[in-house]
Design a protein around this motif. Structure first.
Motif, PDB file in Angstrom:
ATOM      1  N   LYS A  19     -30.964  35.099  54.984  1.00  0.00           N
ATOM      2  CA  LYS A  19     -30.277  34.135  55.903  1.00  0.00           C
ATOM      3  C   LYS A  19     -29.846  33.007  55.413  1.00  0.00           C
ATOM      4  O   LYS A  19     -28.640  32.536  55.932  1.00  0.00           O
ATOM      5  CB  LYS A  19     -31.669  33.863  56.683  1.00  0.00           C
ATOM      6  CG  LYS A  19     -32.151  35.160  57.595  1.00  0.00           C
ATOM      7  CD  LYS A  19     -33.356  34.715  58.413  1.00  0.00           C
ATOM      8  CE  LYS A  19     -33.792  35.907  59.259  1.00  0.00           C
ATOM      9  NZ  LYS A  19     -35.022  35.585  59.816  1.00  0.00           N
ATOM     10  N   HIS A  24     -26.985  37.664  59.066  1.00  0.00           N
ATOM     11  CA  HIS A  24     -27.750  38.056  60.119  1.00  0.00           C
ATOM     12  C   HIS A  24     -28.094  39.580  60.151  1.00  0.00           C
ATOM     13  O   HIS A  24     -27.217  40.565  59.998  1.00  0.00           O
ATOM     14  CB  HIS A  24     -26.944  37.881  61.394  1.00  0.00           C
ATOM     15  CG  HIS A  24     -26.889  36.218  61.543  1.00  0.00           C
ATOM     16  ND1 HIS A  24     -27.067  35.840  62.993  1.00  0.00           N
ATOM     17  CD2 HIS A  24     -26.602  35.070  61.149  1.00  0.00           C
ATOM     18  CE1 HIS A  24     -26.973  34.308  63.022  1.00  0.00           C
ATOM     19  NE2 HIS A  24     -26.820  34.048  61.824  1.00  0.00           N
ATOM     20  N   LYS A  33     -22.297  39.408  58.635  1.00  0.00           N
ATOM     21  CA  LYS A  33     -21.941  38.195  58.013  1.00  0.00           C
ATOM     22  C   LYS A  33     -20.582  37.582  58.196  1.00  0.00           C
ATOM     23  O   LYS A  33     -19.750  38.602  58.052  1.00  0.00           O
ATOM     24  CB  LYS A  33     -22.404  38.296  56.609  1.00  0.00           C
ATOM     25  CG  LYS A  33     -22.123  36.753  55.756  1.00  0.00           C
ATOM     26  CD  LYS A  33     -22.620  37.065  54.274  1.00  0.00           C
ATOM     27  CE  LYS A  33     -22.589  35.909  53.510  1.00  0.00           C
ATOM     28  NZ  LYS A  33     -21.109  35.237  53.382  1.00  0.00           N
ATOM     29  N   GLY A 104     -24.577  39.690  66.676  1.00  0.00           N
ATOM     30  CA  GLY A 104     -24.874  38.897  65.614  1.00  0.00           C
ATOM     31  C   GLY A 104     -23.358  38.184  65.489  1.00  0.00           C
ATOM     32  O   GLY A 104     -23.460  36.970  65.245  1.00  0.00           O
ATOM     33  N   ARG A 107     -22.875  35.627  67.854  1.00  0.00           N
ATOM     34  CA  ARG A 107     -23.591  34.417  67.605  1.00  0.00           C
ATOM     35  C   ARG A 107     -22.971  33.481  66.160  1.00  0.00           C
ATOM     36  O   ARG A 107     -23.165  32.335  66.501  1.00  0.00           O
ATOM     37  CB  ARG A 107     -25.237  34.499  67.266  1.00  0.00           C
ATOM     38  CG  ARG A 107     -26.106  35.049  68.443  1.00  0.00           C
ATOM     39  CD  ARG A 107     -27.657  35.086  67.732  1.00  0.00           C
ATOM     40  NE  ARG A 107     -27.720  36.239  66.721  1.00  0.00           N
ATOM     41  CZ  ARG A 107     -28.144  37.313  66.953  1.00  0.00           C
ATOM     42  NH1 ARG A 107     -28.066  37.764  68.033  1.00  0.00           N
ATOM     43  NH2 ARG A 107     -28.268  38.117  65.987  1.00  0.00           N
ATOM     44  N   LEU A 108     -22.625  34.207  65.443  1.00  0.00           N
ATOM     45  CA  LEU A 108     -21.905  33.444  64.159  1.00  0.00           C
ATOM     46  C   LEU A 108     -20.789  32.782  64.646  1.00  0.00           C
ATOM     47  O   LEU A 108     -20.446  31.651  64.299  1.00  0.00           O
ATOM     48  CB  LEU A 108     -21.800  34.692  63.429  1.00  0.00           C
ATOM     49  CG  LEU A 108     -22.946  35.175  62.423  1.00  0.00           C
ATOM     50  CD1 LEU A 108     -22.623  36.346  61.730  1.00  0.00           C
ATOM     51  CD2 LEU A 108     -23.547  34.267  61.455  1.00  0.00           C
TER      52      LEU A 108
END
Length: 313
Positions: A19, A24, A33, A104, A107-108
């Motif tokens: 992390k 993620h 990532k 994920g 979110r990133l």
């Protein structure tokens, strides 16, 4: 680390380490990532060499893996190979990994929204990815449902790159990505043991995978990471191995002194772009390929059979 040392289960400290470096978790054993080039693309500060070579849109590309397990401990790897994980008792379904991966990535990408230097149009586009690079960490062919995972991404109109170390030729023959990569980081078995530090005797498996690649029904590429003082030698050896695969492309890229590789190698192990280019010319001559393109920023050279390159559609 000896080749016989057993893999360890993923620990909370390893999860925290991942992390910290921007990973993620996707499901219970995958990860996603964002890469440097997605960030740069959003700021109109350049694109990944895959954009220049193959037409990939960097800010709409997902970098992921279905498993953090790997059977190599490559010197040049920027991943945390010093914190290996074991094969899970139960595998997540392809559908769960895809949905977790997309969530994920969402979110990133959301995290870039507050920046004043981001291209807002590109930022909005990034929420609808168009490409998946299955190459983040671990060896993807260890995941037993990789063919189905690729199909799930294709159902969502995403193109796929799969990057494998070639140690599981049976799986290599079963998958159908948009483009298949095999990493070939040594010109012979002796160098392979030193560079890749495999868990087991898998050299013949890699040679078998290269033979499988020859009959592959999609785009193919062999990728070589060149580490100065380690494997920038024997261009004829690389050529003999690549000849068995007859790939559409060969990428020769400099090792970059990043991430956890800094524990194993020094900055002096990074070849310059000029050195990569000169060695690429030697491999091209021995192989009968031509230079199709190069990216000095990424220190990478592209070879192809006819000296041409074609965008992924």
């Amino acid at each position: 680390m000896s080749n016989s040392e057993p893999m360890k289960p993923i620990t909370e400290s390893t999860k925290d380490l991942l992390k910290k470096h921007g990973y993620h978790l996707a499901g219970t054993h995958g990860a996603v990532k964002t890469c440097l080039w997605l960030n740069k693309s959003l700021r109109n500060d350049g694109d990944c060499y895959k954009s220049k070579f193959y037409g990939i849109t960097s800010h709409r590309c997902i970098q992921m893996t279905p498993t953090l397990v790997c059977n190599h401990r490559c010197l040049h790897c920027w991943r945390a190979v010093e914190a290996p994980v074991e094969v899970p008792e139960k595998w997540d379904s392809p559908q769960d990994i895809v949905e977790s991966c997309l969530a994920g990535q969402h979110r990133l990408v959301s995290g870039y929204g507050g920046s004043e230097i981001m291209d807002k149009t590109k930022w909005k586009e990034a929420f609808t990815p168009k490409h998946v690079a299955i190459s983040l960490s671990g060896e993807p062919t260890i995941y037993p449902y990789l063919p189905e995972l690729i199909e799930e991404f294709h159902k969502k109109d995403l193109t796929t790159f799969v990057v494998t170390n070639g140690t599981n030729p049976g799986m290599v023959g079963d998958i159908k990505p948009t483009q298949l990569y095999i990493s070939l980081n040594a010109p012979d078995k002796e160098a392979y043991g030193k560079v890749c530090r495999p868990l087991g005797d898998t050299w013949e498996n890699i040679k078998h995978s290269l033979e499988v690649m020859k009959d592959f029904k999609a785009r193919t590429a062999v990728r070589i990471t060149l580490t100065k003082g380690v494997n920038v030698s024997a261009p004829e050896g690389y050529a003999r191995l690549i000849e068995a695969a007859e790939p559409d492309y060969v990428e020769l890229k400099a090792y970059m002194h990043l991430g956890f590789s800094r524990m194993r190698l020094s900055r002096d192990n990074m070849p310059s772009h000029r050195e990569v280019l000169e060695f690429s010319k030697e491999v091209a001559l021995a192989l009968g390929y031509l230079i199709a393109d190069e990216s000095e920023a990424s220190r990478v050279v592209l070879l192809s059979k006819d000296g041409e390159k074609r965008d992924i559609v």
